[in-house]
Design a protein around this motif. Structure first.
Motif, PDB file in Angstrom:
ATOM      1  N   PHE A  56       0.729  -1.122  -0.021  1.00 25.23           N
ATOM      2  CA  PHE A  56      -0.096  -0.316  -0.387  1.00 25.23           C
ATOM      3  C   PHE A  56       0.955   1.277  -0.004  1.00 25.23           C
ATOM      4  CE2 PHE A  56      -2.306  -3.375   2.322  1.00 25.23           C
ATOM      5  CZ  PHE A  56      -3.420  -3.781   1.733  1.00 25.23           C
ATOM      6  N   ASP A  57       0.447   2.266  -1.804  1.00 25.52           N
ATOM      7  CA  ASP A  57       0.944   3.252  -1.278  1.00 25.52           C
ATOM      8  C   ASP A  57       0.743   4.506  -0.202  1.00 25.52           C
ATOM      9  OD1 ASP A  57       3.420   2.935  -2.533  1.00 25.52           O
ATOM     10  OD2 ASP A  57       2.124   2.534  -4.421  1.00 25.52           O
ATOM     11  N   ASP A  58       1.222   4.495   0.846  1.00 27.75           N
ATOM     12  CA  ASP A  58       1.290   5.322   2.330  1.00 27.75           C
ATOM     13  C   ASP A  58       1.769   6.457   2.517  1.00 27.75           C
ATOM     14  OD1 ASP A  58      -0.397   6.784   4.471  1.00 27.75           O
ATOM     15  OD2 ASP A  58      -1.515   4.773   4.531  1.00 27.75           O
ATOM     16  N   PRO A  59       1.756   8.068   2.478  1.00 23.14           N
ATOM     17  CA  PRO A  59       2.589   8.529   3.307  1.00 23.14           C
ATOM     18  C   PRO A  59       3.322   8.321   4.641  1.00 23.14           C
ATOM     19  CG  PRO A  59       0.981   9.616   2.453  1.00 23.14           C
ATOM     20  CD  PRO A  59       0.533   8.740   1.922  1.00 23.14           C
ATOM     21  N   GLN A  60       1.498   8.068   5.124  1.00 25.06           N
ATOM     22  CA  GLN A  60       1.666   7.505   6.865  1.00 25.06           C
ATOM     23  C   GLN A  60       2.495   6.557   6.938  1.00 25.06           C
ATOM     24  OE1 GLN A  60      -1.855   9.106   9.105  1.00 25.06           O
ATOM     25  NE2 GLN A  60      -1.197   8.127  10.545  1.00 25.06           N
ATOM     26  N   PRO A  61       3.193   5.974   7.271  1.00 29.88           N
ATOM     27  CA  PRO A  61       3.845   4.727   8.039  1.00 29.88           C
ATOM     28  C   PRO A  61       2.786   3.785   8.866  1.00 29.88           C
ATOM     29  CG  PRO A  61       5.617   6.472   8.471  1.00 29.88           C
ATOM     30  CD  PRO A  61       4.459   6.773   8.432  1.00 29.88           C
ATOM     31  N   ALA A  71      -6.902   1.706   5.910  1.00 32.39           N
ATOM     32  CA  ALA A  71      -6.265   3.523   5.514  1.00 32.39           C
ATOM     33  C   ALA A  71      -6.795   3.134   3.520  1.00 32.39           C
ATOM     34  CB  ALA A  71      -5.307   3.633   5.479  1.00 32.39           C
ATOM     35  N   TYR A  72      -6.094   2.240   3.244  1.00 27.72           N
ATOM     36  CA  TYR A  72      -6.401   2.455   1.539  1.00 27.72           C
ATOM     37  C   TYR A  72      -8.393   2.350   1.244  1.00 27.72           C
ATOM     38  CZ  TYR A  72      -7.524   0.181  -3.167  1.00 27.72           C
ATOM     39  OH  TYR A  72      -7.724  -0.413  -4.470  1.00 27.72           O
ATOM     40  N   LEU A  73      -8.993   1.278   2.095  1.00 26.17           N
ATOM     41  CA  LEU A  73     -10.397   1.441   2.461  1.00 26.17           C
ATOM     42  C   LEU A  73     -11.119   2.426   2.446  1.00 26.17           C
ATOM     43  CD1 LEU A  73     -10.705  -2.548   3.586  1.00 26.17           C
ATOM     44  CD2 LEU A  73     -10.922  -1.824   0.913  1.00 26.17           C
TER      45      LEU A  73
END
Length: 245
Positions: A56-61, A71-73
């Protein structure tokens, strides 16, 4: 909770146009519950580590894989309300992982399947998630939106068969373009409980499996290039945003 399993897999890629080319290799994948990941003895942990940063590409760890998925959903307006999530994916082995395809079966708190998330990684370090709404047989379709192979443009659409595995794993991905089927990939396998003995034996029979998978894919790419299959430039800058949006 789902008992962790290992699937000894047989993966086949078949390219039909503009030239015919196919190859098959063996590997293995984990099938786990995201809320109850395997707890292995200390000496085995370097051979099976599940890192939230690998998905998942997420700027927040995120602290856990489940947090990353939720978070993606949420970006797509989906709240599982603490429902169960099972996943088919590869673990880090001695610090290295390569997940060509990871699948997440997402259920609500009543036990109904809400969606399947198919996350694709390419050999350039990129990743992309497809949100699928499969039918009762596990079939779904989605437009291609991610650069995977240097020999395929980012167009067409996929037909996928992604039923949640039981004793048997049977996944298929078919690329459609202009009324033809240029590419088909299948992954099949049989489940084994992920006991300490099974995990240890797998490391002996298939050592450094993620690295070997990545190397095999690159080797096949070189073989296609030597056969003069035209290269499709990798999108960059604005073209990358358009291709992955």
């Amino acid at each position: 909770m789902t008992t962790p399993s290992l699937y000894r897999t047989r993966i086949r890629h078949t390219r039909r146009t503009p030239i015919r080319h196919g190859f098959e290799y063996r590997s293995y994948s984990w099938f786990v519950d995201l809320d109850d990941l395997p707890r292995l003895p200390l000496w085995l942990r370097p051979f099976a580590r599940f890192d939230p940063a690998d998905h998942f590409d997420d700027p927040q760890p995120r602290a856990t894989l489940r947090d990353g998925l939720d978070a993606y959903l949420a970006e797509h307006g989906i709240d599982l309300r603490a429902g169960r999530v099972t996943a088919l994916l590869n673990a880090r082995v001695l610090g290295y992982v390569f997940n060509p395809l990871s699948l997440f079966w997402c259920y609500d708190d009543a036990g109904a399947l809400v969606c399947v998330v198919a996350e694709v990684h390419n050999t350039y370090g990129g990743r992309h998630c497809y949100l699928l709404r499969p039918d009762t047989a596990g079939r779904a379709e989605v437009d291609k939106a991610f650069y995977v192979s240097p020999f395929n443009p980012v167009d067409g659409h996929y037909s996928l068969s992604v039923p949640e595995p039981g004793k048997e794993l049977n996944v298929a991905i078919i690329l459609h373009r202009d009324g033809s089927v240029p590419f088909v990939a299948t992954m099949r396998g049989r489940a084994r409980p992920a006991t300490v003995a099974t995990v240890a034996a797998t490391q002996l029979t298939q050592p450094l499996a993620p690295l070997m998978v990545s190397a095999r894919i690159r080797r096949q790419g070189i073989a296609l290039w030597l056969r003069r299959l035209p290269l499709v430039p990798r999108p960059t800058g604005r073209r990358l945003q358009e291709a992955t949006s």
